[in-house]
Design a protein around this motif. Structure first.
Motif, PDB file in Angstrom:
ATOM      1  N   LEU A 157      67.569 -44.045  -4.785  1.00 43.67           N
ATOM      2  CA  LEU A 157      68.297 -45.163  -5.392  1.00 43.67           C
ATOM      3  C   LEU A 157      67.426 -45.994  -6.336  1.00 43.67           C
ATOM      4  CD1 LEU A 157      70.634 -46.314  -2.500  1.00 43.67           C
ATOM      5  CD2 LEU A 157      71.219 -45.064  -4.581  1.00 43.67           C
ATOM      6  N   ALA A 158      66.276 -45.496  -6.674  1.00 42.72           N
ATOM      7  CA  ALA A 158      65.396 -46.097  -7.682  1.00 42.72           C
ATOM      8  C   ALA A 158      64.963 -47.514  -7.329  1.00 42.72           C
ATOM      9  CB  ALA A 158      66.070 -46.069  -9.057  1.00 42.72           C
ATOM     10  N   ALA A 159      64.925 -47.831  -6.060  1.00 39.23           N
ATOM     11  CA  ALA A 159      64.450 -49.143  -5.626  1.00 39.23           C
ATOM     12  C   ALA A 159      62.948 -49.049  -5.357  1.00 39.23           C
ATOM     13  CB  ALA A 159      65.181 -49.569  -4.354  1.00 39.23           C
ATOM     14  N   PRO A 160      62.230 -50.143  -5.550  1.00 38.74           N
ATOM     15  CA  PRO A 160      60.803 -50.127  -5.214  1.00 38.74           C
ATOM     16  C   PRO A 160      60.611 -49.770  -3.736  1.00 38.74           C
ATOM     17  CG  PRO A 160      61.385 -52.143  -6.369  1.00 38.74           C
ATOM     18  CD  PRO A 160      62.655 -51.437  -6.066  1.00 38.74           C
ATOM     19  N   ARG A 161      59.474 -49.178  -3.422  1.00 40.25           N
ATOM     20  CA  ARG A 161      59.211 -48.782  -2.040  1.00 40.25           C
ATOM     21  C   ARG A 161      59.143 -50.004  -1.132  1.00 40.25           C
ATOM     22  NH1 ARG A 161      54.452 -44.726  -1.335  1.00 40.25           N
ATOM     23  NH2 ARG A 161      53.648 -46.719  -0.693  1.00 40.25           N
ATOM     24  N   LEU A 162      59.665 -49.849   0.051  1.00 39.58           N
ATOM     25  CA  LEU A 162      59.690 -50.928   1.043  1.00 39.58           C
ATOM     26  C   LEU A 162      58.291 -51.463   1.311  1.00 39.58           C
ATOM     27  CD1 LEU A 162      61.245 -52.509   3.306  1.00 39.58           C
ATOM     28  CD2 LEU A 162      60.705 -50.579   4.780  1.00 39.58           C
ATOM     29  N   THR A 163      57.333 -50.578   1.493  1.00 36.97           N
ATOM     30  CA  THR A 163      55.972 -51.014   1.808  1.00 36.97           C
ATOM     31  C   THR A 163      55.339 -51.782   0.643  1.00 36.97           C
ATOM     32  OG1 THR A 163      55.176 -48.818   1.180  1.00 36.97           O
ATOM     33  CG2 THR A 163      55.526 -49.231   3.530  1.00 36.97           C
ATOM     34  N   ASP A 164      55.701 -51.430  -0.585  1.00 33.68           N
ATOM     35  CA  ASP A 164      55.176 -52.171  -1.744  1.00 33.68           C
ATOM     36  C   ASP A 164      55.736 -53.590  -1.772  1.00 33.68           C
ATOM     37  OD1 ASP A 164      53.756 -49.924  -2.492  1.00 33.68           O
ATOM     38  OD2 ASP A 164      55.209 -49.299  -4.018  1.00 33.68           O
ATOM     39  N   ILE A 165      57.006 -53.748  -1.458  1.00 34.38           N
ATOM     40  CA  ILE A 165      57.620 -55.079  -1.404  1.00 34.38           C
ATOM     41  C   ILE A 165      56.968 -55.907  -0.295  1.00 34.38           C
ATOM     42  CG2 ILE A 165      59.769 -56.346  -0.961  1.00 34.38           C
ATOM     43  CD1 ILE A 165      59.813 -54.887  -3.615  1.00 34.38           C
ATOM     44  N   ALA A 166      56.771 -55.304   0.879  1.00 40.61           N
ATOM     45  CA  ALA A 166      56.217 -56.024   2.028  1.00 40.61           C
ATOM     46  C   ALA A 166      54.802 -56.525   1.776  1.00 40.61           C
ATOM     47  CB  ALA A 166      56.251 -55.136   3.269  1.00 40.61           C
ATOM     48  N   ARG A 167      54.075 -55.857   0.897  1.00 42.03           N
ATOM     49  CA  ARG A 167      52.686 -56.246   0.623  1.00 42.03           C
ATOM     50  C   ARG A 167      52.545 -57.259  -0.508  1.00 42.03           C
ATOM     51  NH1 ARG A 167      50.989 -50.126   0.974  1.00 42.03           N
ATOM     52  NH2 ARG A 167      50.850 -49.927   3.209  1.00 42.03           N
ATOM     53  N   GLN A 168      53.641 -57.630  -1.140  1.00 48.86           N
ATOM     54  CA  GLN A 168      53.561 -58.589  -2.239  1.00 48.86           C
ATOM     55  C   GLN A 168      53.167 -59.969  -1.725  1.00 48.86           C
ATOM     56  OE1 GLN A 168      57.298 -58.578  -4.320  1.00 48.86           O
ATOM     57  NE2 GLN A 168      56.889 -56.625  -5.318  1.00 48.86           N
ATOM     58  N   ALA A 169      52.460 -60.708  -2.553  1.00 45.87           N
ATOM     59  CA  ALA A 169      52.057 -62.066  -2.202  1.00 45.87           C
ATOM     60  C   ALA A 169      53.292 -62.921  -1.946  1.00 45.87           C
ATOM     61  CB  ALA A 169      51.227 -62.667  -3.324  1.00 45.87           C
ATOM     62  N   GLY A 170      53.256 -63.688  -0.874  1.00 46.10           N
ATOM     63  CA  GLY A 170      54.345 -64.598  -0.552  1.00 46.10           C
ATOM     64  C   GLY A 170      55.459 -63.992   0.282  1.00 46.10           C
ATOM     65  N   VAL A 171      55.432 -62.674   0.488  1.00 47.19           N
ATOM     66  CA  VAL A 171      56.467 -62.021   1.292  1.00 47.19           C
ATOM     67  C   VAL A 171      56.018 -62.017   2.754  1.00 47.19           C
ATOM     68  CG1 VAL A 171      57.658 -59.835   1.767  1.00 47.19           C
ATOM     69  CG2 VAL A 171      57.324 -60.598  -0.591  1.00 47.19           C
ATOM     70  N   ILE A 172      56.901 -62.493   3.640  1.00 47.09           N
ATOM     71  CA  ILE A 172      56.610 -62.475   5.076  1.00 47.09           C
ATOM     72  C   ILE A 172      57.053 -61.160   5.685  1.00 47.09           C
ATOM     73  CG2 ILE A 172      57.159 -63.530   7.307  1.00 47.09           C
ATOM     74  CD1 ILE A 172      57.484 -66.193   5.818  1.00 47.09           C
ATOM     75  N   SER A 173      58.297 -60.781   5.423  1.00 49.66           N
ATOM     76  CA  SER A 173      58.815 -59.542   6.001  1.00 49.66           C
ATOM     77  C   SER A 173      59.990 -59.029   5.175  1.00 49.66           C
ATOM     78  CB  SER A 173      59.260 -59.754   7.454  1.00 49.66           C
ATOM     79  OG  SER A 173      60.391 -60.593   7.495  1.00 49.66           O
ATOM     80  N   VAL A 174      60.297 -57.756   5.399  1.00 49.06           N
ATOM     81  CA  VAL A 174      61.414 -57.108   4.711  1.00 49.06           C
ATOM     82  C   VAL A 174      62.182 -56.291   5.742  1.00 49.06           C
ATOM     83  CG1 VAL A 174      62.105 -55.566   2.833  1.00 49.06           C
ATOM     84  CG2 VAL A 174      59.990 -56.877   2.636  1.00 49.06           C
ATOM     85  N   LEU A 175      63.493 -56.443   5.721  1.00 46.38           N
ATOM     86  CA  LEU A 175      64.360 -55.614   6.547  1.00 46.38           C
ATOM     87  C   LEU A 175      65.242 -54.821   5.601  1.00 46.38           C
ATOM     88  CD1 LEU A 175      65.515 -54.860   9.364  1.00 46.38           C
ATOM     89  CD2 LEU A 175      67.264 -56.566   8.915  1.00 46.38           C
ATOM     90  N   GLN A 176      65.269 -53.521   5.774  1.00 45.07           N
ATOM     91  CA  GLN A 176      66.017 -52.656   4.864  1.00 45.07           C
ATOM     92  C   GLN A 176      66.982 -51.785   5.660  1.00 45.07           C
ATOM     93  OE1 GLN A 176      64.075 -50.814   1.374  1.00 45.07           O
ATOM     94  NE2 GLN A 176      64.402 -48.899   2.476  1.00 45.07           N
ATOM     95  N   VAL A 177      68.213 -51.688   5.161  1.00 40.04           N
ATOM     96  CA  VAL A 177      69.217 -50.827   5.776  1.00 40.04           C
ATOM     97  C   VAL A 177      69.752 -49.892   4.692  1.00 40.04           C
ATOM     98  CG1 VAL A 177      71.421 -50.712   7.005  1.00 40.04           C
ATOM     99  CG2 VAL A 177      69.864 -52.643   7.410  1.00 40.04           C
ATOM    100  N   ALA A 178      69.517 -48.610   4.880  1.00 42.25           N
ATOM    101  CA  ALA A 178      70.050 -47.591   3.975  1.00 42.25           C
ATOM    102  C   ALA A 178      71.227 -46.934   4.681  1.00 42.25           C
ATOM    103  CB  ALA A 178      68.987 -46.557   3.636  1.00 42.25           C
TER     104      ALA A 178
END
Length: 160
Positions: free
Chosen positions: A15-36
């Motif tokens: 789906l051409a979305a950035p990788r979950l782990t890349d988002i989670a490692r961004q500055a200011g991000v606490i956590s990411v929950l993803q549902v595919a």
């Protein structure tokens, strides 16, 4: 052949979305929950919903539907209380210690790849929301209640 979920993981990547782990490692991000959401019977569009919690500001929800809006994410506000309630439900269900729901197959009405990431940590499970089985049903119910994810049907000309 045993179920391995590779189609579900591949759909999330396609789906051409950035990788979950890349988002989670961004500055200011606490956590990411993803549902595919993967629909083997292809009556509905596959989708990817991502709830992102930040150190400052409100959480946001991004949703991408296969073949809709040129795979650009729809961005919605997500009340912090919804994300907190969802996180609590995951904790109560012991999400971080679960593996995939047992006895899955591509015959299910839908399959959900549910992933949670924070920093370098990432954990995922595959669950069948149409097959109630604790503790997976508790997780699915929490996602249904706290994330405004909607199913979009394929139009008749697209499914032919």
């Amino acid at each position: 052949m045993a179920f391995n979920g590779s189609n579900v993981y591949a759909m999330a990547n396609n789906l051409a979305a950035p990788r979950l782990t890349d988002i989670a490692r961004q500055a200011g991000v606490i956590s990411v929950l993803q549902v595919a959401a993967y629909y083997p019977q292809r009556r509905l569009r596959h989708s990817l919903a991502r709830a992102i919690e930040y150190q400052h500001g409100e959480p946001k929800l991004e949703i991408v539907y296969e073949g809709f809006n040129h795979h650009r994410a729809l961005r919605l506000k997500l009340p912090r209380t919804h994300l907190e309630s969802l996180t609590d439900a995951l904790h109560q269900a012991k999400f971080d210690k679960l593996g995939d729901q047992p006895q899955l197959s591509y015959q299910e009405g839908s399959l959900w790849l549910i992933q949670r990431a924070a920093g370098t940590y990432c954990h995922s499970i595959i669950a069948a929301p149409d097959v109630p089985q604790l503790p997976y049903s508790a997780i699915v119910n929490a996602v249904d209640e706290y994330l405004p994810i909607r199913e979009i049907p394929l139009t008749s000309y697209e499914s032919q």
